[in-house]
Design a protein around this motif. Structure first.
Motif, PDB file in Angstrom:
ATOM      1  N   GLU A   1      33.152  24.073  38.989  1.00 58.32           N
ATOM      2  CA  GLU A   1      32.342  25.272  38.832  1.00 58.32           C
ATOM      3  C   GLU A   1      32.945  26.082  37.683  1.00 58.32           C
ATOM      4  O   GLU A   1      34.115  26.461  37.728  1.00 58.32           O
ATOM      5  CB  GLU A   1      32.328  26.108  40.117  1.00 58.32           C
ATOM      6  N   VAL A   2      32.144  26.320  36.661  1.00 59.99           N
ATOM      7  CA  VAL A   2      32.603  27.050  35.481  1.00 59.99           C
ATOM      8  C   VAL A   2      32.003  28.447  35.511  1.00 59.99           C
ATOM      9  O   VAL A   2      30.783  28.616  35.576  1.00 59.99           O
ATOM     10  CB  VAL A   2      32.184  26.320  34.187  1.00 59.99           C
ATOM     11  N   LEU A   3      32.861  29.456  35.461  1.00 56.91           N
ATOM     12  CA  LEU A   3      32.419  30.847  35.433  1.00 56.91           C
ATOM     13  C   LEU A   3      32.182  31.267  33.984  1.00 56.91           C
ATOM     14  O   LEU A   3      33.060  31.109  33.132  1.00 56.91           O
ATOM     15  CB  LEU A   3      33.481  31.757  36.058  1.00 56.91           C
ATOM     16  N   ILE A   4      30.976  31.800  33.682  1.00 51.94           N
ATOM     17  CA  ILE A   4      30.664  32.265  32.331  1.00 51.94           C
ATOM     18  C   ILE A   4      31.182  33.688  32.185  1.00 51.94           C
ATOM     19  O   ILE A   4      30.760  34.604  32.902  1.00 51.94           O
ATOM     20  CB  ILE A   4      29.148  32.230  32.059  1.00 51.94           C
ATOM     21  N   VAL A   5      32.113  33.885  31.265  1.00 50.24           N
ATOM     22  CA  VAL A   5      32.790  35.175  31.108  1.00 50.24           C
ATOM     23  C   VAL A   5      31.921  36.144  30.309  1.00 50.24           C
ATOM     24  O   VAL A   5      31.352  35.789  29.276  1.00 50.24           O
ATOM     25  CB  VAL A   5      34.153  34.987  30.408  1.00 50.24           C
ATOM     26  N   ASP A   6      31.845  37.385  30.784  1.00 46.46           N
ATOM     27  CA  ASP A   6      31.125  38.456  30.095  1.00 46.46           C
ATOM     28  C   ASP A   6      32.104  39.136  29.134  1.00 46.46           C
ATOM     29  O   ASP A   6      32.755  40.131  29.466  1.00 46.46           O
ATOM     30  CB  ASP A   6      30.582  39.464  31.121  1.00 46.46           C
TER      31      ASP A   6
ATOM     32  N   LEU B   1      43.639  37.071  29.047  1.00 42.21           N
ATOM     33  CA  LEU B   1      42.501  36.965  29.955  1.00 42.21           C
ATOM     34  C   LEU B   1      42.914  36.809  31.422  1.00 42.21           C
ATOM     35  O   LEU B   1      42.257  37.324  32.312  1.00 42.21           O
ATOM     36  CB  LEU B   1      41.590  35.810  29.543  1.00 42.21           C
ATOM     37  N   THR B   2      44.011  36.091  31.673  1.00 47.36           N
ATOM     38  CA  THR B   2      44.463  35.948  33.057  1.00 47.36           C
ATOM     39  C   THR B   2      44.828  37.305  33.631  1.00 47.36           C
ATOM     40  O   THR B   2      44.434  37.657  34.746  1.00 47.36           O
ATOM     41  CB  THR B   2      45.674  35.004  33.146  1.00 47.36           C
ATOM     42  N   SER B   3      45.546  38.101  32.865  1.00 47.29           N
ATOM     43  CA  SER B   3      45.937  39.428  33.315  1.00 47.29           C
ATOM     44  C   SER B   3      44.716  40.306  33.542  1.00 47.29           C
ATOM     45  O   SER B   3      44.610  41.012  34.548  1.00 47.29           O
ATOM     46  CB  SER B   3      46.859  40.083  32.289  1.00 47.29           C
ATOM     47  N   HIS B   4      43.748  40.238  32.630  1.00 45.09           N
ATOM     48  CA  HIS B   4      42.598  41.136  32.726  1.00 45.09           C
ATOM     49  C   HIS B   4      41.639  40.731  33.843  1.00 45.09           C
ATOM     50  O   HIS B   4      41.160  41.579  34.598  1.00 45.09           O
ATOM     51  CB  HIS B   4      41.844  41.174  31.396  1.00 45.09           C
ATOM     52  N   LEU B   5      41.358  39.446  33.968  1.00 45.28           N
ATOM     53  CA  LEU B   5      40.398  38.996  34.971  1.00 45.28           C
ATOM     54  C   LEU B   5      40.963  39.062  36.383  1.00 45.28           C
ATOM     55  O   LEU B   5      40.242  39.346  37.335  1.00 45.28           O
ATOM     56  CB  LEU B   5      39.946  37.572  34.663  1.00 45.28           C
ATOM     57  N   ARG B   6      42.253  38.803  36.507  1.00 49.12           N
ATOM     58  CA  ARG B   6      42.842  38.740  37.839  1.00 49.12           C
ATOM     59  C   ARG B   6      43.719  39.943  38.153  1.00 49.12           C
ATOM     60  O   ARG B   6      44.351  40.008  39.196  1.00 49.12           O
ATOM     61  CB  ARG B   6      43.640  37.441  37.989  1.00 49.12           C
ATOM     62  N   ARG B   7      43.785  40.896  37.209  1.00 45.49           N
ATOM     63  CA  ARG B   7      44.536  42.131  37.403  1.00 45.49           C
ATOM     64  C   ARG B   7      45.986  41.862  37.782  1.00 45.49           C
ATOM     65  O   ARG B   7      46.542  42.481  38.697  1.00 45.49           O
ATOM     66  CB  ARG B   7      43.836  43.000  38.459  1.00 45.49           C
ATOM     67  N   ARG B   8      46.575  40.938  37.074  1.00 41.54           N
ATOM     68  CA  ARG B   8      47.993  40.640  37.273  1.00 41.54           C
ATOM     69  C   ARG B   8      48.763  41.046  36.033  1.00 41.54           C
ATOM     70  O   ARG B   8      48.201  41.143  34.949  1.00 41.54           O
ATOM     71  CB  ARG B   8      48.194  39.144  37.531  1.00 41.54           C
ATOM     72  N   PRO B   9      50.071  41.257  36.161  1.00 44.34           N
ATOM     73  CA  PRO B   9      50.868  41.598  34.974  1.00 44.34           C
ATOM     74  C   PRO B   9      50.771  40.501  33.925  1.00 44.34           C
ATOM     75  O   PRO B   9      50.718  39.313  34.243  1.00 44.34           O
ATOM     76  CB  PRO B   9      52.294  41.702  35.532  1.00 44.34           C
ATOM     77  N   ALA B  10      50.723  40.890  32.672  1.00 45.08           N
ATOM     78  CA  ALA B  10      50.630  39.918  31.586  1.00 45.08           C
ATOM     79  C   ALA B  10      51.882  39.061  31.528  1.00 45.08           C
ATOM     80  O   ALA B  10      52.996  39.531  31.762  1.00 45.08           O
ATOM     81  CB  ALA B  10      50.425  40.637  30.259  1.00 45.08           C
ATOM     82  N   VAL B  11      51.696  37.768  31.206  1.00 46.81           N
ATOM     83  CA  VAL B  11      52.822  36.857  31.046  1.00 46.81           C
ATOM     84  C   VAL B  11      53.523  37.172  29.739  1.00 46.81           C
ATOM     85  O   VAL B  11      52.874  37.491  28.736  1.00 46.81           O
ATOM     86  CB  VAL B  11      52.339  35.394  31.055  1.00 46.81           C
ATOM     87  N   ALA B  12      54.835  37.095  29.728  1.00 46.97           N
ATOM     88  CA  ALA B  12      55.590  37.394  28.512  1.00 46.97           C
ATOM     89  C   ALA B  12      55.135  36.503  27.373  1.00 46.97           C
ATOM     90  O   ALA B  12      55.065  35.280  27.536  1.00 46.97           O
ATOM     91  CB  ALA B  12      57.078  37.191  28.763  1.00 46.97           C
ATOM     92  N   PRO B  13      54.783  37.077  26.222  1.00 49.81           N
ATOM     93  CA  PRO B  13      54.347  36.277  25.072  1.00 49.81           C
ATOM     94  C   PRO B  13      55.380  35.203  24.738  1.00 49.81           C
ATOM     95  O   PRO B  13      56.584  35.461  24.749  1.00 49.81           O
ATOM     96  CB  PRO B  13      54.232  37.308  23.950  1.00 49.81           C
ATOM     97  N   GLY B  14      54.900  34.021  24.452  1.00 50.40           N
ATOM     98  CA  GLY B  14      55.787  32.925  24.105  1.00 50.40           C
ATOM     99  C   GLY B  14      55.908  31.892  25.194  1.00 50.40           C
ATOM    100  O   GLY B  14      56.455  30.819  25.001  1.00 50.40           O
TER     101      GLY B  14
ATOM    102  N   GLY C   1      33.992  29.666  30.951  1.00 49.63           N
ATOM    103  CA  GLY C   1      33.239  29.270  29.766  1.00 49.63           C
ATOM    104  C   GLY C   1      32.787  30.461  28.950  1.00 49.63           C
ATOM    105  O   GLY C   1      32.580  31.563  29.478  1.00 49.63           O
ATOM    106  N   ILE C   2      32.641  30.247  27.632  1.00 50.61           N
ATOM    107  CA  ILE C   2      32.051  31.239  26.744  1.00 50.61           C
ATOM    108  C   ILE C   2      31.082  30.517  25.812  1.00 50.61           C
ATOM    109  O   ILE C   2      31.226  29.319  25.553  1.00 50.61           O
ATOM    110  CB  ILE C   2      33.109  31.988  25.901  1.00 50.61           C
TER     111      ILE C   2
ATOM    112  N   ARG D   1      33.031  40.689  35.838  1.00 50.44           N
ATOM    113  CA  ARG D   1      33.254  40.341  34.429  1.00 50.44           C
ATOM    114  C   ARG D   1      32.678  38.961  34.102  1.00 50.44           C
ATOM    115  O   ARG D   1      33.132  38.298  33.190  1.00 50.44           O
ATOM    116  CB  ARG D   1      34.744  40.388  34.126  1.00 50.44           C
ATOM    117  N   PHE D   2      31.679  38.540  34.873  1.00 51.52           N
ATOM    118  CA  PHE D   2      31.035  37.244  34.661  1.00 51.52           C
ATOM    119  C   PHE D   2      29.518  37.429  34.719  1.00 51.52           C
ATOM    120  O   PHE D   2      29.015  38.324  35.402  1.00 51.52           O
ATOM    121  CB  PHE D   2      31.473  36.238  35.733  1.00 51.52           C
ATOM    122  N   THR D   3      28.801  36.594  33.990  1.00 43.93           N
ATOM    123  CA  THR D   3      27.346  36.687  33.973  1.00 43.93           C
ATOM    124  C   THR D   3      26.677  35.555  34.749  1.00 43.93           C
ATOM    125  O   THR D   3      25.478  35.620  35.002  1.00 43.93           O
ATOM    126  CB  THR D   3      26.815  36.670  32.530  1.00 43.93           C
ATOM    127  N   GLY D   4      27.426  34.518  35.110  1.00 44.33           N
ATOM    128  CA  GLY D   4      26.842  33.419  35.851  1.00 44.33           C
ATOM    129  C   GLY D   4      27.828  32.287  36.031  1.00 44.33           C
ATOM    130  O   GLY D   4      28.986  32.354  35.600  1.00 44.33           O
TER     131      GLY D   4
END
Length: 324
Positions: free
Chosen positions: A146-151, A74-87, A31-32, A135-138
């Motif tokens: 359960e919704v993680l609030i993204v920082d 965001l998936t790549s950044h939060l989970r430290r995985r390679p970015a999915v190919a755009p498209g 959530g944001i 990278r979350f505040t709550g």
């Protein structure tokens, strides 16, 4: 390209409520704050220009009606995985967000809905987890999820070198300031849920000589401490010898900054305690709300040098900082 604007939902002054947009990444809900959301749109790979020298999670520059903005996977950044190919069809939505006077795009799998919630129901991150600067505040429980609030401020600081260097630069600049001895006598409080912002402000204020700074991860904990001090003194003048000024964020678990300020004025009756709202949400409309709850002033992140100047203005006698 299909697009639609986010609804114009504003925080009411001091009700301790907010609206969050629930979105998802690989089945997990996040959530944001809707206050940071400018627009939701379908991802169009033709609008993306890759940036080879950027971090792996920064897909490139995305064009939105003639304006370019960085696009973070965001998936790549939060989970430290390679970015999915755009498209990829599974990465379909761009959240266009504005805060800290900057506009950034975030690529997500999809969006669910907007929830109106009370900050009292948002649980801050556990102290043990906070040590790792998450990278979350709550978190908040919505229906059966359960919704993680993204920082988002934390994430932008990680991908934007200029933003990331702000605290270090201001800390070095303040370390040679005059009037350090006078500042040591000033009691300050800081309420800020983002651990990276909280530690950064603490470092800058300490470098400036404000050594009596107490920090809190949410507005409720800060309010309890203010109330405890108030109950132990006889006059507001005596109270101010303990705490002369409060710096507070607006969006925080359990109690937001607007509610904190309103309760300080109405319930504790503290009229002379200076309150600075330091938030990424500051706009002309938000400034009106800050004024309505009794804040002395408000300033947008990440204006750290201006924050120190404001604290000096409210807390130091004329000439004590060598500038007045």
């Amino acid at each position: 390209m299909k697009q639609y604007a986010a609804p114009d939902i504003l925080l009411e002054s001091g009700t301790n409520e907010m609206e969050i947009l629930e979105f998802y990444l690989e089945g997990q809900s996040y959530g944001i704050n809707v206050q940071k959301l400018r627009e939701i749109m379908c991802f169009d790979p033709a609008m993306l220009t890759p940036m080879p020298e950027s971090l792996p999670s920064v897909l490139g520059v995305y064009m939105v009606r003639g304006t370019s903005l960085p696009l973070v996977d965001l998936t790549s950044h939060l989970r430290r995985r390679p970015a999915v190919a755009p498209g990829s069809e599974s990465r379909a939505i761009v959240l266009v967000c504005q805060f800290n006077r900057k506009v950034t795009g975030f690529l997500v799998d999809g969006v669910n809905q907007i929830h109106r919630i009370n900050w009292q129901h948002v649980e801050p991150m556990a102290p043990l987890i906070e040590k790792f600067k998450p990278r979350f505040t709550g978190t908040i429980h919505v229906e059966d999820r359960e919704v993680l609030i993204v920082d988002l401020e934390h994430i932008v600081a990680e991908v934007d070198p200029e933003m990331n260097m702000t605290f270090e630069h201001e800390s070095d600049k303040c370390s040679g300031s005059e009037g350090l001895q006078v500042r040591e006598d000033v009691g300050l409080m800081l309420a800020e849920d983002s651990v990276i912002i909280r530690l950064g402000i603490q470092k800058v204020m300490n470098s400036a000589g404000y050594g009596r700074l107490k920090t809190f991860p949410d507005g409720e904990e800060c309010y309890r401490e203010l109330k405890r001090i108030k109950e132990q003194v006889n006059t507001e003048a005596e109270f101010l010898s303990h705490v002369r000024l409060l710096i507070t964020d607006i969006e925080m678990p359990r109690m937001d900054g607007l509610t904190l300020c309103r309760r300080i004025r109405e319930e504790l009756g503290l009229k002379d305690l200076k309150v600075i709202l330091f938030s990424s949400l500051i706009t002309d409309q938000m400034a009106h709300k800050c004024k309505s709850v009794g804040a002395d002033t408000w300033i947008s992140k990440p204006q750290i040098s201006e924050l120190v100047e404001l604290v000096d203005t409210y807390c130091l006698p004329a000439g004590a900082d060598g500038q007045k």
